[in-house]
Design a protein around this motif. Structure first.
Motif, mmCIF file in Angstrom:
data_model
loop_
_atom_site.group_PDB
_atom_site.id
_atom_site.type_symbol
_atom_site.label_atom_id
_atom_site.label_comp_id
_atom_site.label_asym_id
_atom_site.label_seq_id
_atom_site.Cartn_x
_atom_site.Cartn_y
_atom_site.Cartn_z
ATOM 1 N N ASP A 19 0.715 -1.091 -0.061
ATOM 2 C CA ASP A 19 0.026 -0.046 0.163
ATOM 3 C C ASP A 19 0.876 1.182 0.004
ATOM 4 O OD1 ASP A 19 -2.156 -1.598 0.060
ATOM 5 O OD2 ASP A 19 -2.672 -1.191 2.309
ATOM 6 N N THR A 20 2.082 1.377 0.571
ATOM 7 C CA THR A 20 2.949 2.378 0.733
ATOM 8 C C THR A 20 3.369 2.741 -0.502
ATOM 9 O OG1 THR A 20 3.284 1.709 2.996
ATOM 10 C CG2 THR A 20 4.971 3.206 1.796
ATOM 11 N N GLN A 21 3.765 1.660 -1.256
ATOM 12 C CA GLN A 21 4.626 1.845 -2.708
ATOM 13 C C GLN A 21 3.425 2.284 -3.669
ATOM 14 O OE1 GLN A 21 5.912 -2.436 -2.727
ATOM 15 N NE2 GLN A 21 7.878 -1.561 -2.868
ATOM 16 N N ILE A 22 2.276 1.834 -3.338
ATOM 17 C CA ILE A 22 1.218 2.279 -4.387
ATOM 18 C C ILE A 22 0.868 3.797 -4.172
ATOM 19 C CG2 ILE A 22 -1.536 2.122 -4.934
ATOM 20 C CD1 ILE A 22 -0.973 -1.102 -4.238
ATOM 21 N N ALA A 23 0.904 4.166 -2.799
ATOM 22 C CA ALA A 23 0.497 5.568 -2.612
ATOM 23 C C ALA A 23 1.786 6.513 -3.028
ATOM 24 C CB ALA A 23 0.350 5.678 -0.992
ATOM 25 N N GLN A 24 3.072 5.943 -2.989
ATOM 26 C CA GLN A 24 4.191 6.690 -3.723
ATOM 27 C C GLN A 24 4.311 6.916 -5.072
ATOM 28 O OE1 GLN A 24 7.207 3.976 -1.884
ATOM 29 N NE2 GLN A 24 8.198 5.591 -0.715
ATOM 30 N N PHE A 25 3.679 5.919 -5.691
ATOM 31 C CA PHE A 25 3.520 6.097 -7.239
ATOM 32 C C PHE A 25 2.270 7.207 -7.591
ATOM 33 C CE2 PHE A 25 5.748 2.057 -7.947
ATOM 34 C CZ PHE A 25 6.713 2.397 -8.776
ATOM 35 N N ASN A 26 1.305 7.102 -6.727
ATOM 36 C CA ASN A 26 0.227 8.207 -7.004
ATOM 37 C C ASN A 26 0.645 9.456 -6.805
ATOM 38 O OD1 ASN A 26 -2.418 9.100 -7.039
ATOM 39 N ND2 ASN A 26 -3.283 8.158 -5.172
ATOM 40 N N LYS A 27 1.449 9.698 -5.339
ATOM 41 C CA LYS A 27 1.863 10.914 -5.080
ATOM 42 C C LYS A 27 2.941 11.610 -6.199
ATOM 43 C CE LYS A 27 2.304 14.351 -1.984
ATOM 44 N NZ LYS A 27 1.427 15.118 -1.698
ATOM 45 N N TYR A 28 3.787 10.324 -6.640
ATOM 46 C CA TYR A 28 4.859 10.852 -7.801
ATOM 47 C C TYR A 28 4.000 11.350 -9.069
ATOM 48 C CZ TYR A 28 9.224 10.019 -10.290
ATOM 49 O OH TYR A 28 10.505 10.003 -11.151
ATOM 50 N N PHE A 29 3.070 10.740 -9.478
ATOM 51 C CA PHE A 29 2.127 11.474 -10.458
ATOM 52 C C PHE A 29 1.481 12.693 -10.205
ATOM 53 C CE2 PHE A 29 -2.206 11.818 -12.021
ATOM 54 C CZ PHE A 29 -1.735 12.289 -13.647
ATOM 55 N N GLU A 30 1.098 12.848 -8.970
ATOM 56 C CA GLU A 30 0.568 14.085 -8.650
ATOM 57 C C GLU A 30 1.381 15.256 -8.691
ATOM 58 O OE1 GLU A 30 -1.327 13.768 -4.781
ATOM 59 O OE2 GLU A 30 -2.959 12.487 -5.721
ATOM 60 N N LEU A 31 2.586 14.899 -8.165
ATOM 61 C CA LEU A 31 3.707 16.153 -8.057
ATOM 62 C C LEU A 31 4.372 16.435 -9.523
ATOM 63 C CD1 LEU A 31 5.510 14.971 -4.901
ATOM 64 C CD2 LEU A 31 4.484 16.954 -5.173
ATOM 65 N N LEU A 32 4.494 15.230 -10.302
ATOM 66 C CA LEU A 32 5.024 15.502 -11.550
ATOM 67 C C LEU A 32 4.031 16.443 -12.538
ATOM 68 C CD1 LEU A 32 7.095 14.247 -13.786
ATOM 69 C CD2 LEU A 32 5.605 12.464 -14.382
ATOM 70 N N VAL A 33 2.827 16.206 -12.455
ATOM 71 C CA VAL A 33 1.934 16.974 -13.233
ATOM 72 C C VAL A 33 1.826 18.375 -12.431
ATOM 73 C CG1 VAL A 33 -0.640 17.371 -13.437
ATOM 74 C CG2 VAL A 33 0.533 15.094 -13.830
ATOM 75 N N GLU A 34 1.806 18.517 -11.228
ATOM 76 C CA GLU A 34 1.962 19.885 -10.615
ATOM 77 C C GLU A 34 3.271 20.686 -10.994
ATOM 78 O OE1 GLU A 34 2.797 21.393 -6.004
ATOM 79 O OE2 GLU A 34 1.354 19.768 -6.341
ATOM 80 N N TRP A 35 4.242 20.101 -10.814
ATOM 81 C CA TRP A 35 5.521 20.885 -11.181
ATOM 82 C C TRP A 35 5.733 20.951 -12.739
ATOM 83 C CZ3 TRP A 35 10.211 22.301 -8.259
ATOM 84 C CH2 TRP A 35 9.878 22.042 -6.747
#
Length: 238
Positions: A19-35
């Motif tokens: 679950d932690t790794q899944i959340a990390q990929f989700n956050k990675y996607f969000e930050l990539l799009v935001e930045w």
């Protein structure tokens, strides 16, 4: 490839995400799009595209090269962190060093790693040619990797000086890999390496072609390589 398809596709390859790794990929996607709205990190910003062409594509290296058997990885010109950070999320024991010539990308990577809670990652603002001549980094890594940075004849001069003897250079390429390999044979031998394995495969969903090359670092790289910034690209070893 949506998030669930991504999880399932990795599971089929023997990588079961927590679950932690899944959340990390989700956050990675969000930050990539935001930045990406502030700086040019990627042309791919839709969720399906990022999960397939960045995350899954990066991790595909681990289907052919066993990252559980190594510790230190250097990623040359990783841009927004590809391929090393998706690999790091899947294999948390790895110590990752990323070198990139653009300081604003380093700023993004530092923020990203903090937000994802990644440990044993470092980001260095440097030209790869200068980095490869720095005794702190030269011939220090178990594995050096790069994805879509330059032609193999150029890329090998940027990456091979960083791999320790007995280490590896793993190059992720698209369809033109075999042509590039022919052109790079002299450079690879000159820099102290030999081709260990090569793989051709297709990304799921869109079926685009990919090549992966694993080179053994069999002897020390001559001290003159890498040459001064810009030279490897201008006049590749022939």
């Amino acid at each position: 490839m949506n998030e669930q398809q991504f999880i399932e596709a990795l599971k089929e390859k023997g990588i079961e995400l927590t679950d932690t790794q899944i959340a990390q990929f989700n956050k990675y996607f969000e930050l990539l799009v935001e930045w990406n709205e502030k700086m040019n990190l990627t042309a791919i910003t839709d969720l399906e595209g990022v999960y397939l062409k960045h995350f899954y594509d990066s991790i595909s290296a681990s289907f052919y090269f066993d990252f559980t058997q190594v510790t230190t990885v250097c990623d040359v010109g990783a841009g927004a962190g590809f391929p090393s950070l998706p690999i790091k999320i899947c294999f948390p024991h790895l110590h990752i060093t990323i070198v990139d010539s653009l300081n604003k990308r380093i700023t993004f990577l530092n923020h990203l790693s903090e937000e994802l809670g990644l440990e044993n990652v470092s980001f260095v603002h440097s030209r790869a040619e200068d980095f490869g001549q720095n005794s702190k980094y030269r011939e220090q890594f178990d594995v050096v990797t790069a994805r879509a940075v330059a032609r193999l004849s150029v890329l090998s001069e940027l990456c091979l000086p960083l791999a320790k003897q007995g280490g590896y250079f793993v190059a992720l390429k698209a369809a033109a890999g075999s042509e590039e390999l022919k052109d790079a044979k002299k450079a690879i031998a000159t820099l102290g390496a030999s081709l260990k394995e090569e793989f051709a495969f297709h990304l799921p969903v869109e079926e685009s072609e990919r090549s992966l090359y694993v080179f053994d670092k069999i002897k020390a790289t001559p001290k003159k390589y890498p040459r001064k910034p810009g030279l490897p690209n201008k006049t590749p070893i022939q």
